[in-house]
Design a protein around this motif. Structure first.
Motif, PDB file in Angstrom:
ATOM      1  N   ILE A   1       0.838  -1.197   0.000  1.00 56.67           N
ATOM      2  CA  ILE A   1       0.000   0.000   0.000  1.00 56.67           C
ATOM      3  C   ILE A   1       0.875   1.250   0.000  1.00 56.67           C
ATOM      4  CG2 ILE A   1      -2.000  -1.101   1.092  1.00 56.67           C
ATOM      5  CD1 ILE A   1      -1.057   0.124   3.771  1.00 56.67           C
ATOM      6  N   ASP A   2       0.262   2.384  -0.436  1.00 58.49           N
ATOM      7  CA  ASP A   2       0.985   3.649  -0.426  1.00 58.49           C
ATOM      8  C   ASP A   2       0.677   4.417   0.862  1.00 58.49           C
ATOM      9  OD1 ASP A   2      -1.585   4.645  -0.775  1.00 58.49           O
ATOM     10  OD2 ASP A   2      -1.278   5.179  -2.889  1.00 58.49           O
ATOM     11  N   THR A   3       1.271   5.605   0.974  1.00 64.97           N
ATOM     12  CA  THR A   3       1.116   6.397   2.197  1.00 64.97           C
ATOM     13  C   THR A   3      -0.351   6.694   2.488  1.00 64.97           C
ATOM     14  OG1 THR A   3       3.207   7.441   1.627  1.00 64.97           O
ATOM     15  CG2 THR A   3       1.947   8.475   3.371  1.00 64.97           C
ATOM     16  N   ALA A   4      -1.105   7.068   1.443  1.00 60.47           N
ATOM     17  CA  ALA A   4      -2.517   7.442   1.641  1.00 60.47           C
ATOM     18  C   ALA A   4      -3.319   6.257   2.171  1.00 60.47           C
ATOM     19  CB  ALA A   4      -3.106   7.952   0.325  1.00 60.47           C
ATOM     20  N   ALA A   5      -3.105   5.074   1.578  1.00 57.65           N
ATOM     21  CA  ALA A   5      -3.830   3.883   2.038  1.00 57.65           C
ATOM     22  C   ALA A   5      -3.417   3.508   3.455  1.00 57.65           C
ATOM     23  CB  ALA A   5      -3.576   2.714   1.084  1.00 57.65           C
ATOM     24  N   ALA A   6      -2.127   3.658   3.763  1.00 59.66           N
ATOM     25  CA  ALA A   6      -1.649   3.344   5.112  1.00 59.66           C
ATOM     26  C   ALA A   6      -2.354   4.222   6.144  1.00 59.66           C
ATOM     27  CB  ALA A   6      -0.134   3.542   5.200  1.00 59.66           C
ATOM     28  N   GLU A   7      -2.493   5.501   5.819  1.00 56.52           N
ATOM     29  CA  GLU A   7      -3.159   6.428   6.745  1.00 56.52           C
ATOM     30  C   GLU A   7      -4.646   6.119   6.857  1.00 56.52           C
ATOM     31  OE1 GLU A   7      -1.996  10.268   5.272  1.00 56.52           O
ATOM     32  OE2 GLU A   7      -0.001  10.132   6.204  1.00 56.52           O
ATOM     33  N   ARG A   8      -5.289   5.773   5.730  1.00 57.09           N
ATOM     34  CA  ARG A   8      -6.725   5.484   5.744  1.00 57.09           C
ATOM     35  C   ARG A   8      -7.025   4.219   6.562  1.00 57.09           C
ATOM     36  NH1 ARG A   8      -7.421   3.451   0.911  1.00 57.09           N
ATOM     37  NH2 ARG A   8      -7.999   1.373   1.627  1.00 57.09           N
ATOM     38  N   ILE A   9      -6.250   3.149   6.316  1.00 56.07           N
ATOM     39  CA  ILE A   9      -6.501   1.885   7.026  1.00 56.07           C
ATOM     40  C   ILE A   9      -6.182   2.036   8.508  1.00 56.07           C
ATOM     41  CG2 ILE A   9      -5.791  -0.543   7.226  1.00 56.07           C
ATOM     42  CD1 ILE A   9      -5.188  -0.380   4.138  1.00 56.07           C
ATOM     43  N   TYR A  10      -5.086   2.722   8.809  1.00 49.63           N
ATOM     44  CA  TYR A  10      -4.691   2.914  10.216  1.00 49.63           C
ATOM     45  C   TYR A  10      -5.783   3.659  10.976  1.00 49.63           C
ATOM     46  CZ  TYR A  10      -1.738   4.022  14.253  1.00 49.63           C
ATOM     47  OH  TYR A  10      -1.229   4.132  15.529  1.00 49.63           O
ATOM     48  N   ALA A  11      -6.371   4.664  10.328  1.00 52.38           N
ATOM     49  CA  ALA A  11      -7.428   5.445  10.982  1.00 52.38           C
ATOM     50  C   ALA A  11      -8.685   4.612  11.217  1.00 52.38           C
ATOM     51  CB  ALA A  11      -7.762   6.670  10.132  1.00 52.38           C
ATOM     52  N   ALA A  12      -8.949   3.650  10.316  1.00 53.74           N
ATOM     53  CA  ALA A  12     -10.175   2.843  10.411  1.00 53.74           C
ATOM     54  C   ALA A  12     -10.026   1.625  11.321  1.00 53.74           C
ATOM     55  CB  ALA A  12     -10.587   2.384   9.006  1.00 53.74           C
ATOM     56  N   MET A  13      -8.767   1.194  11.582  1.00 53.75           N
ATOM     57  CA  MET A  13      -8.519  -0.001  12.398  1.00 53.75           C
ATOM     58  C   MET A  13      -8.914   0.228  13.847  1.00 53.75           C
ATOM     59  SD  MET A  13      -4.682  -1.002  11.060  1.00 53.75           S
ATOM     60  CE  MET A  13      -4.271  -2.205  12.337  1.00 53.75           C
ATOM     61  N   GLY A  14      -9.176  -0.894  14.523  1.00 55.40           N
ATOM     62  CA  GLY A  14      -9.394  -0.831  15.961  1.00 55.40           C
ATOM     63  C   GLY A  14      -8.072  -0.631  16.690  1.00 55.40           C
ATOM     64  N   PRO A  15      -8.087  -0.674  18.030  1.00 56.19           N
ATOM     65  CA  PRO A  15      -6.855  -0.496  18.804  1.00 56.19           C
ATOM     66  C   PRO A  15      -5.796  -1.509  18.374  1.00 56.19           C
ATOM     67  CG  PRO A  15      -8.778  -0.613  20.248  1.00 56.19           C
ATOM     68  CD  PRO A  15      -9.251  -0.950  18.877  1.00 56.19           C
ATOM     69  N   GLY A  16      -4.568  -1.039  18.214  1.00 55.79           N
ATOM     70  CA  GLY A  16      -3.511  -1.907  17.698  1.00 55.79           C
ATOM     71  C   GLY A  16      -2.405  -2.153  18.705  1.00 55.79           C
ATOM     72  N   VAL A  17      -1.688  -3.254  18.474  1.00 51.75           N
ATOM     73  CA  VAL A  17      -0.495  -3.585  19.259  1.00 51.75           C
ATOM     74  C   VAL A  17       0.695  -3.414  18.330  1.00 51.75           C
ATOM     75  CG1 VAL A  17       0.716  -5.411  20.504  1.00 51.75           C
ATOM     76  CG2 VAL A  17      -1.775  -5.263  20.634  1.00 51.75           C
ATOM     77  N   GLU A  18       1.667  -2.574  18.705  1.00 57.43           N
ATOM     78  CA  GLU A  18       2.833  -2.332  17.853  1.00 57.43           C
ATOM     79  C   GLU A  18       4.019  -3.183  18.296  1.00 57.43           C
ATOM     80  OE1 GLU A  18       3.866   1.785  17.610  1.00 57.43           O
ATOM     81  OE2 GLU A  18       2.073   2.306  16.478  1.00 57.43           O
ATOM     82  N   GLY A  19       4.760  -3.691  17.327  1.00 51.86           N
ATOM     83  CA  GLY A  19       5.969  -4.446  17.645  1.00 51.86           C
ATOM     84  C   GLY A  19       6.798  -4.619  16.394  1.00 51.86           C
ATOM     85  N   SER A  20       8.076  -4.896  16.564  1.00 53.47           N
ATOM     86  CA  SER A  20       8.937  -5.076  15.402  1.00 53.47           C
ATOM     87  C   SER A  20       8.551  -6.340  14.659  1.00 53.47           C
ATOM     88  CB  SER A  20      10.394  -5.160  15.845  1.00 53.47           C
ATOM     89  OG  SER A  20      10.754  -3.963  16.467  1.00 53.47           O
ATOM     90  N   GLY A  21       8.544  -6.233  13.329  1.00 54.62           N
ATOM     91  CA  GLY A  21       8.180  -7.384  12.513  1.00 54.62           C
ATOM     92  C   GLY A  21       9.046  -7.457  11.274  1.00 54.62           C
ATOM     93  N   GLY A  22       8.441  -7.945  10.207  1.00 50.33           N
ATOM     94  CA  GLY A  22       9.188  -8.272   9.002  1.00 50.33           C
ATOM     95  C   GLY A  22       9.509  -9.753   9.053  1.00 50.33           C
ATOM     96  N   SER A  23       9.301 -10.442   7.948  1.00 49.93           N
ATOM     97  CA  SER A  23       9.398 -11.902   7.924  1.00 49.93           C
ATOM     98  C   SER A  23      10.759 -12.426   8.387  1.00 49.93           C
ATOM     99  CB  SER A  23       9.089 -12.392   6.509  1.00 49.93           C
ATOM    100  OG  SER A  23       9.323 -13.764   6.387  1.00 49.93           O
ATOM    101  N   ALA A  24      11.845 -11.990   7.732  1.00 54.59           N
ATOM    102  CA  ALA A  24      13.175 -12.500   8.098  1.00 54.59           C
ATOM    103  C   ALA A  24      13.576 -12.034   9.495  1.00 54.59           C
ATOM    104  CB  ALA A  24      14.222 -12.062   7.079  1.00 54.59           C
ATOM    105  N   ALA A  25      13.158 -10.806   9.863  1.00 53.69           N
ATOM    106  CA  ALA A  25      13.478 -10.304  11.203  1.00 53.69           C
ATOM    107  C   ALA A  25      12.797 -11.153  12.270  1.00 53.69           C
ATOM    108  CB  ALA A  25      13.066  -8.844  11.332  1.00 53.69           C
TER     109      ALA A  25
END
Length: 329
Positions: free
Chosen positions: A43-67
């Protein structure tokens, strides 16, 4: 082949450095946002902002498949490093802190003045399926200059994440890493990451698997996509001829490990599925950590199953229980 010194690291992961934001969601939310359930969309920046605003409460943590794989392997006692690009921003600091706190060597310099640190917005439906929306941000800047040949040569296995095929510069980094590894007599492992990712870059993946990969990790959908077949037996027959070792995960049916004309069927470890994020990453970590200790193939697969079962039993892709104790049980 050069006479390289004994490896200092068991595993060097190369992949997207991403901060995950996980939230629960109903199937209707995915449909309303036009998401393909169970997949990963860029997704691009605009979609990231739109989905983030619409999501419920989130849990943040480091990710990425290989990481994720690196963090789980370190939890199992492996000596691990990771190369991936973050920005010099708050999320970049979160990522760097988390991966180093997990016991992973992380030498990549952050990107300054460019795109922000990548994030993945992960929606987990009540059945435990995860649907991912990834804004690659600073990851797109990862290229051959970020691949330290000294770091690659210091590792017994360099583990590459298929998602990194999306940014073009990173593909060149893959080849630089695999050639440095092979010149030093080291091994290259690849995870296919996602069937949609394979579909986007199939010819490049087929070339890389056949000519550069020693150890392949894939789930059933990914291996079928790679070889453009709906016959699992045909895909497994093909992969036997192309890589030295392949581990194919089959969800609740466990996994199949193949090397030449030998194969080992490994049972899944029963667990309560809460969130499937990182299951394949954890399986690869368990497998490679056991392989680094010289364990037999069936035991490598069992370690993979144990690690995957632990990670899917809770929210988030990093382990919460003592994995060393679980594999020893």
């Amino acid at each position: 082949m050069t006479d390289a010194p004994p490896p200092k690291l068991d595993l060097l992961g190369i992949g997207n450095a991403i901060v995950d934001v996980l939230a629960r969601a109903e199937d209707g939310f995915l449909a309303g946002q036009g998401m393909a359930k169970g997949g990963m969309a860029l997704i691009d920046t605009a979609a990231a902002e739109r989905i983030y605003a619409a999501m419920g409460p989130g849990v943040e943590g480091s990710g990425g498949s290989a990481a994720n794989t690196c963090a789980v392997a370190a939890a199992l006692g492996a000596r691990v490093g990771f190369l991936g690009k973050v920005a010099a921003d708050e999320l970049g600091k979160v990522f760097g802190h988390d991966i180093q706190a997990a016991g992973v060597h992380f030498p990549t310099a952050p990107l300054s003045g460019g795109a922000p640190t990548a994030r993945c917005l992960i929606l987990v439906t009540p059945d435990g399926q995860r649907t991912m929306n990834t804004f690659l941000g600073a990851c797109v800047a990862f290229g051959p200059d970020d691949v330290s040949e000294a770091e690659v040569v210091s590792a017994a296995v360099t583990y590459l994440e298929g998602y990194l095929f999306d940014p073009p510069e990173a593909k060149a980094a893959f080849f630089k890493a695999s050639r440095a590894a092979h010149a030093a007599g080291r091994q290259v492992a690849l995870t296919l990451s996602d069937p949609f990712c394979v579909g986007r870059h199939r010819a490049a993946f087929q070339d890389f698997v056949k000519n550069e990969t020693d150890i392949l990790f894939a789930n059933e959908a990914e291996i079928l996509s790679l070889y453009e077949t709906d016959d699992l037996a045909a895909a497994i027959a093909k992969v036997r001829t192309e890589v030295s070792l392949a581990a194919i995960t089959l969800s609740e049916k466990g996994s199949l490990v193949v090397a030449g004309d030998q194969e080992w069927r490994v049972a899944a470890v029963p667990t309560q599925v809460v969130d499937t994020t990182g299951a394949g990453d954890a399986y690869a970590a368990g497998f490679l950590a056991a392989l680094a200790q010289g364990k037999p193939m069936a035991e490598c697969g069992r370690w993979g199953s144990v690690a995957a079962a632990e990670v899917i039993s809770h929210f988030g892709a990093r382990p919460q229980a003592d994995l060393k104790a679980l594999v020893a049980a």
